[in-house]
Enzyme design. Structure first.
Site, PDB file in Angstrom:
ATOM      1  N   GLY A   1       0.814  -1.209   0.000  1.00  0.00           N
ATOM      2  CA  GLY A   1       0.000   0.000   0.000  1.00  0.00           C
ATOM      3  C   GLY A   1       0.848   1.259   0.000  1.00  0.00           C
TER       4      GLY A   1
ATOM      5  N   GLY B   1      -0.332   4.277   0.209  1.00  0.00           N
ATOM      6  CA  GLY B   1      -1.174   5.370   0.714  1.00  0.00           C
ATOM      7  C   GLY B   1      -0.367   6.177   1.718  1.00  0.00           C
TER       8      GLY B   1
ATOM      9  N   VAL C   1      -0.379  -7.766  -4.405  1.00  0.00           N
ATOM     10  CA  VAL C   1       0.110  -8.878  -3.581  1.00  0.00           C
ATOM     11  C   VAL C   1      -0.986  -9.934  -3.496  1.00  0.00           C
ATOM     12  CG1 VAL C   1       0.852  -9.535  -1.259  1.00  0.00           C
ATOM     13  CG2 VAL C   1       1.616  -7.372  -2.249  1.00  0.00           C
TER      14      VAL C   1
ATOM     15  N   ALA D   1      -7.747  12.887  11.856  1.00  0.00           N
ATOM     16  CA  ALA D   1      -8.037  13.268  13.233  1.00  0.00           C
ATOM     17  C   ALA D   1      -8.767  14.609  13.304  1.00  0.00           C
ATOM     18  CB  ALA D   1      -6.733  13.326  14.021  1.00  0.00           C
TER      19      ALA D   1
ATOM     20  N   HIS E   1       9.147  38.419   6.045  1.00  0.00           N
ATOM     21  CA  HIS E   1      10.293  38.016   5.221  1.00  0.00           C
ATOM     22  C   HIS E   1      11.505  37.777   6.122  1.00  0.00           C
ATOM     23  CE1 HIS E   1      13.105  37.868   1.911  1.00  0.00           C
ATOM     24  NE2 HIS E   1      13.895  38.672   2.611  1.00  0.00           N
TER      25      HIS E   1
HETATM   26  P1  FAD Z   1      -9.947   6.611  17.151  1.00  0.00           P
HETATM   27  O1  FAD Z   1      -8.784   7.511  17.301  1.00  0.00           O
HETATM   28  O2  FAD Z   1      -9.755   5.328  16.418  1.00  0.00           O
HETATM   29  O3  FAD Z   1     -10.490   6.330  18.624  1.00  0.00           O
HETATM   30  C1  FAD Z   1     -11.586   5.532  18.888  1.00  0.00           C
HETATM   31  C2  FAD Z   1     -11.508   5.031  20.311  1.00  0.00           C
HETATM   32  O4  FAD Z   1     -12.741   4.404  20.639  1.00  0.00           O
HETATM   33  C3  FAD Z   1     -10.431   3.961  20.522  1.00  0.00           C
HETATM   34  O5  FAD Z   1      -9.703   4.237  21.698  1.00  0.00           O
HETATM   35  C4  FAD Z   1     -11.247   2.660  20.685  1.00  0.00           C
HETATM   36  O6  FAD Z   1     -10.622   1.698  21.509  1.00  0.00           O
HETATM   37  C5  FAD Z   1     -12.497   3.189  21.345  1.00  0.00           C
HETATM   38  N1  FAD Z   1     -13.673   2.320  21.172  1.00  0.00           N
HETATM   39  C6  FAD Z   1     -14.142   1.765  20.019  1.00  0.00           C
HETATM   40  N2  FAD Z   1     -15.282   1.088  20.271  1.00  0.00           N
HETATM   41  C7  FAD Z   1     -15.533   1.213  21.597  1.00  0.00           C
HETATM   42  C8  FAD Z   1     -16.559   0.737  22.446  1.00  0.00           C
HETATM   43  N3  FAD Z   1     -17.585   0.021  21.982  1.00  0.00           N
HETATM   44  N4  FAD Z   1     -16.481   1.033  23.763  1.00  0.00           N
HETATM   45  C9  FAD Z   1     -15.464   1.773  24.264  1.00  0.00           C
HETATM   46  N5  FAD Z   1     -14.474   2.262  23.498  1.00  0.00           N
HETATM   47  C10 FAD Z   1     -14.512   1.994  22.184  1.00  0.00           C
HETATM   48  N6  FAD Z   1      -4.713  11.414  11.007  1.00  0.00           N
HETATM   49  C11 FAD Z   1      -4.339  12.705  10.872  1.00  0.00           C
HETATM   50  O7  FAD Z   1      -5.200  13.584  10.826  1.00  0.00           O
HETATM   51  N7  FAD Z   1      -3.012  13.047  10.795  1.00  0.00           N
HETATM   52  C12 FAD Z   1      -2.029  12.124  10.831  1.00  0.00           C
HETATM   53  O8  FAD Z   1      -0.848  12.463  10.765  1.00  0.00           O
HETATM   54  C13 FAD Z   1      -2.392  10.764  10.977  1.00  0.00           C
HETATM   55  N8  FAD Z   1      -1.438   9.803  11.041  1.00  0.00           N
HETATM   56  C14 FAD Z   1      -1.812   8.499  11.232  1.00  0.00           C
HETATM   57  C15 FAD Z   1      -0.818   7.535  11.288  1.00  0.00           C
HETATM   58  C16 FAD Z   1      -1.147   6.204  11.487  1.00  0.00           C
HETATM   59  C17 FAD Z   1      -0.056   5.175  11.576  1.00  0.00           C
HETATM   60  C18 FAD Z   1      -2.521   5.850  11.657  1.00  0.00           C
HETATM   61  C19 FAD Z   1      -2.910   4.417  11.911  1.00  0.00           C
HETATM   62  C20 FAD Z   1      -3.521   6.807  11.585  1.00  0.00           C
HETATM   63  C21 FAD Z   1      -3.181   8.144  11.361  1.00  0.00           C
HETATM   64  N9  FAD Z   1      -4.155   9.148  11.267  1.00  0.00           N
HETATM   65  C22 FAD Z   1      -3.777  10.445  11.076  1.00  0.00           C
HETATM   66  C23 FAD Z   1      -5.591   8.846  11.371  1.00  0.00           C
HETATM   67  C24 FAD Z   1      -6.111   9.194  12.768  1.00  0.00           C
HETATM   68  O9  FAD Z   1      -5.397   8.435  13.720  1.00  0.00           O
HETATM   69  C25 FAD Z   1      -7.604   8.901  12.848  1.00  0.00           C
HETATM   70  O10 FAD Z   1      -8.268   9.640  11.820  1.00  0.00           O
HETATM   71  C26 FAD Z   1      -8.178   9.331  14.187  1.00  0.00           C
HETATM   72  O11 FAD Z   1      -7.534   8.688  15.256  1.00  0.00           O
HETATM   73  C27 FAD Z   1      -9.674   9.002  14.245  1.00  0.00           C
HETATM   74  O12 FAD Z   1     -10.191   9.488  15.432  1.00  0.00           O
HETATM   75  P2  FAD Z   1     -11.511   8.859  16.081  1.00  0.00           P
HETATM   76  O13 FAD Z   1     -11.708   9.638  17.355  1.00  0.00           O
HETATM   77  O14 FAD Z   1     -12.607   8.829  15.099  1.00  0.00           O
HETATM   78  O15 FAD Z   1     -11.161   7.332  16.416  1.00  0.00           O
HETATM   79  P1  AMP Z   2      -4.904   4.085   1.811  1.00  0.00           P
HETATM   80  O1  AMP Z   2      -6.315   3.568   1.702  1.00  0.00           O
HETATM   81  O2  AMP Z   2      -4.725   5.506   1.332  1.00  0.00           O
HETATM   82  O3  AMP Z   2      -4.307   3.858   3.173  1.00  0.00           O
HETATM   83  O4  AMP Z   2      -4.019   3.226   0.802  1.00  0.00           O
HETATM   84  C1  AMP Z   2      -3.976   1.818   0.801  1.00  0.00           C
HETATM   85  C2  AMP Z   2      -3.434   1.360  -0.547  1.00  0.00           C
HETATM   86  O5  AMP Z   2      -3.206  -0.060  -0.520  1.00  0.00           O
HETATM   87  C3  AMP Z   2      -4.376   1.630  -1.716  1.00  0.00           C
HETATM   88  O6  AMP Z   2      -3.745   2.490  -2.616  1.00  0.00           O
HETATM   89  C4  AMP Z   2      -4.622   0.245  -2.328  1.00  0.00           C
HETATM   90  O7  AMP Z   2      -4.636   0.285  -3.731  1.00  0.00           O
HETATM   91  C5  AMP Z   2      -3.427  -0.575  -1.837  1.00  0.00           C
HETATM   92  N1  AMP Z   2      -3.683  -2.042  -1.795  1.00  0.00           N
HETATM   93  C6  AMP Z   2      -4.770  -2.671  -1.280  1.00  0.00           C
HETATM   94  N2  AMP Z   2      -4.661  -4.042  -1.400  1.00  0.00           N
HETATM   95  C7  AMP Z   2      -3.461  -4.281  -2.025  1.00  0.00           C
HETATM   96  C8  AMP Z   2      -2.741  -5.477  -2.442  1.00  0.00           C
HETATM   97  N3  AMP Z   2      -3.222  -6.725  -2.242  1.00  0.00           N
HETATM   98  N4  AMP Z   2      -1.530  -5.330  -3.059  1.00  0.00           N
HETATM   99  C9  AMP Z   2      -1.009  -4.089  -3.255  1.00  0.00           C
HETATM  100  N5  AMP Z   2      -1.639  -2.937  -2.877  1.00  0.00           N
HETATM  101  C10 AMP Z   2      -2.841  -3.009  -2.276  1.00  0.00           C
END
Ligand code: FAD
Ligand code: AMP
Length: 478
Positions: free
Chosen positions: A188, A190, A245, A327, A451
């Site tokens: 991926g 992404g 893949v 987020a 600047h």
């Molecule tokens: P979440 O942050 O997923 O939180 C949900 C919470 O609810 C969790 O703690 C979960 O355990 C809890 N929960 C779920 N169901 C229940 C239940 N039934 N009872 C009690 N608790 C529950 N976004 C950005 O904007 N900038 C970034 O740079 C960025 N980098 C990222 C890097 C990585 C590696 C990843 C994985 C994500 C990244 N994101 C980024 C995405 C961002 O983390 C998410 O968009 C954001 O956390 C979503 O917020 P949320 O509050 O909707 O949910």
């Molecule tokens: P994102 O949804 O932006 O996090 O990106 C995930 C990426 O993974 C997308 O661009 C998909 O096309 C790619 N992807 C999903 N399944 C496969 C796979 N089996 N092999 C290679 N790439 C994949």
């Protein structure tokens, strides 16, 4: 324990914790239920963003970037170093300390604002009742006037690469490697795949990114995507497009990956494989059959523009509802819902959600791309300014990239801004503010920028929309 609340929030990620804090600030008696446990097995607030997402990934991106700067670029600016070495366990430990400080900060904010934090699982029953199952002890049924669902999302897993928690991991596992893998595969290309691939490539892994699509970063501006692909390839990321893949097998020597590309079936070996193929809404165990909340056809909780679900007084925000999984998008939805419950009338401006990729150079954009405008037949003008002509970028020894501003041909209103370059993540806020206030490119051109700053590139691109940039030769406007 207290079982009657004005507002119960399920999920303490950015969408849920901001909703809870704002609701409490507005005088509503609020509880926030979250079931996440940290690496030490203790309850943690902050959700994916603070624990396994935005923050830990940026801690490793910043650390690995500093390593590359020290190793490869300090000499260029007249700083001699001895041998620059990395200490992966120390890096991971520092990342954990940053996470701990921030998640503890949410706990203090809850306390300071009077939000009751409840550690355990929440389930929405009918009529705004919530079943709370603490990590220890019996479940209780709680009543609320309003419920906000913010359960977030989890990584998508694919049969072609089943996680084993060691050799094949998702983004969470990729933040915890205890050594630099020699050969690293990433499925991926992404945002998450590129960020995590960059971290480990900078630290010395040979990284191959396998992406099924033929196009690189299809959601970004075409020229930004082209430049990014060239730059990332130069940095050592081997990005293979049009590569699907189909199987990954863990053996004694690592992971054997089978994939298909335009030449047919291929095989490669890596030591670790990161699966970064996207995220899906997380609703497991969240809803009783008679909750009244419906899902859409893609598994997201169905909501209207105001984040109201089909059940009266039940709202849903963040990654679990339509729109980009970011987020800040969830944070704004959480605030909007809390304020609406308290009788205010704010809206979320979904046209002004910035996107950022924290690679180096960073990539950031807001609004429409040229491709989208061409497809919809809207006439537009473009101003573009390269960081190679920015005094501040030259002083910083970091001149890759450019700012592009797209404005409506008739009204000059800014429709989109696309940046690749140093601190694009910070610069894009200038564009978001301008667009939020419906600025024209001329408005931005008439605004004074300090600047020397990187922001001057935004200013010059705005001037360039009408062919009036100063620090470059303007192309003749037709
Ligand atoms: P979440 O942050 O997923 O939180 C949900 C919470 O609810 C969790 O703690 C979960 O355990 C809890 N929960 C779920 N169901 C229940 C239940 N039934 N009872 C009690 N608790 C529950 N976004 C950005 O904007 N900038 C970034 O740079 C960025 N980098 C990222 C890097 C990585 C590696 C990843 C994985 C994500 C990244 N994101 C980024 C995405 C961002 O983390 C998410 O968009 C954001 O956390 C979503 O917020 P949320 O509050 O909707 O949910
Ligand atoms: P994102 O949804 O932006 O996090 O990106 C995930 C990426 O993974 C997308 O661009 C998909 O096309 C790619 N992807 C999903 N399944 C496969 C796979 N089996 N092999 C290679 N790439 C994949």
């Amino acid at each position: 324990m207290e079982t009657n609340y004005d507002v119960i929030v399920i999920g303490a990620g950015p969408a849920g914790y901001e909703a809870a804090i704002r609701a409490s600030q507005l005088g509503l008696k609020t509880a926030c239920i979250d079931k996440s446990l940290g690496l030490d097995g203790k309850p943690v607030l902050g959700g994916t963003c603070l624990n396994w997402g935005c923050i830990p990934s940026k801690a490793l991106l910043d650390a690995s970037h500093k390593y590359v700067e020290a190793k490869d670029h300090f000499a260029e600016i007249g700083i001699k170093t001895g041998k620059v070495e990395i200490d992966v366990p120390a890096m991971i430990e520092r990342k954990a300390a940053v996470v701990k400080q921030l998640t503890g900060g949410i706990a203090s904010l809850f306390q300071g604002n009077g939000v009751d934090a409840l550690a355990g699982t929440g389930k929405l029953l009918s009529g705004c009742n919530v079943e709370f199952s603490p990590h220890e002890g019996d479940a209780v049924v709680m009543e609320a006037e309003h419920v906000i669902l913010a359960p977030g999302s989890v990584p998508v897993d694919i049969g072609a690469a089943p996680l084993d928690g060691d050799a094949i991991v998702d983004s969470t596992g990729a933040l915890e490697f205890d050594a630099v893998p020699k050969r690293l595969g990433v499925i991926g290309a992404g945002v998450i795949g590129l960020e995590l691939g960059s971290v480990w490539s900078r630290l010395g892994s040979e990284v191959v990114v396998l992406e099924a699509l033929d196009e690189f970063l299809p959601m970004a501006d075409d020229r930004v995507a082209r430049d990014a692909l060239k730059t990332f390839s130069k940095q050592g990321l081997d990005i293979r497009l049009g590569t699907r893949v189909i199987e990954s097998v863990v053996g004694k020597k690592g992971v054997t990956i089978k994939y298909q590309d335009k030449d047919g079936d291929q095989t490669m070996e890596v030591d670790k494989l990161i699966v970064a193929v996207g995220r899906r809404p997380y609703t497991q165990g969240l809803l009783a059959p008679d909750s009244g909340v419906n899902l859409d056809e893609r598994g997201f909780l169905y909501v209207n523009d105001l984040c109201a679900t089909d059940a009266p007084n039940v709202y849903a925000v963040g990654d679990v509802v339509r729109g980009p999984m970011l987020a800040h998008k969830g944070m704004e939805e959480g605030i909007m819902v809390a304020e609406r419950i308290a009788g205010h009338k704010p809206l979320v401006n979904y046209d002004c959600v910035p996107s950022v990729i924290y690679t180096h150079p960073e990539i950031a954009w807001v609004g429409k791309t040229e491709a989208e405008l061409k497809a919809s037949g809207e006439a537009y003008n473009v101003g573009q300014f390269p960081f190679a002509a920015s005094g501040r970028a030259m002083a910083a020894n970091d001149t890759d990239g450019f700012v592009k501003i797209i404005a409506d041909a008739q009204t000059d209103r800014i429709l989109g801004v696309h940046i690749i370059g140093l601190q694009a993540s910070e610069l894009i806020a200038q564009a978001v503010i301008a667009m939020e206030f419906d600025a024209s490119a001329e408005d931005l051109g008439l605004t004074m920028f300090a600047h020397p700053t990187l922001g001057e590139a935004v200013h010059e691109a705005a001037l360039g929309v009408s062919g009036n940039a100063i620090h470059m030769v303007n192309r003749k406007k037709k």
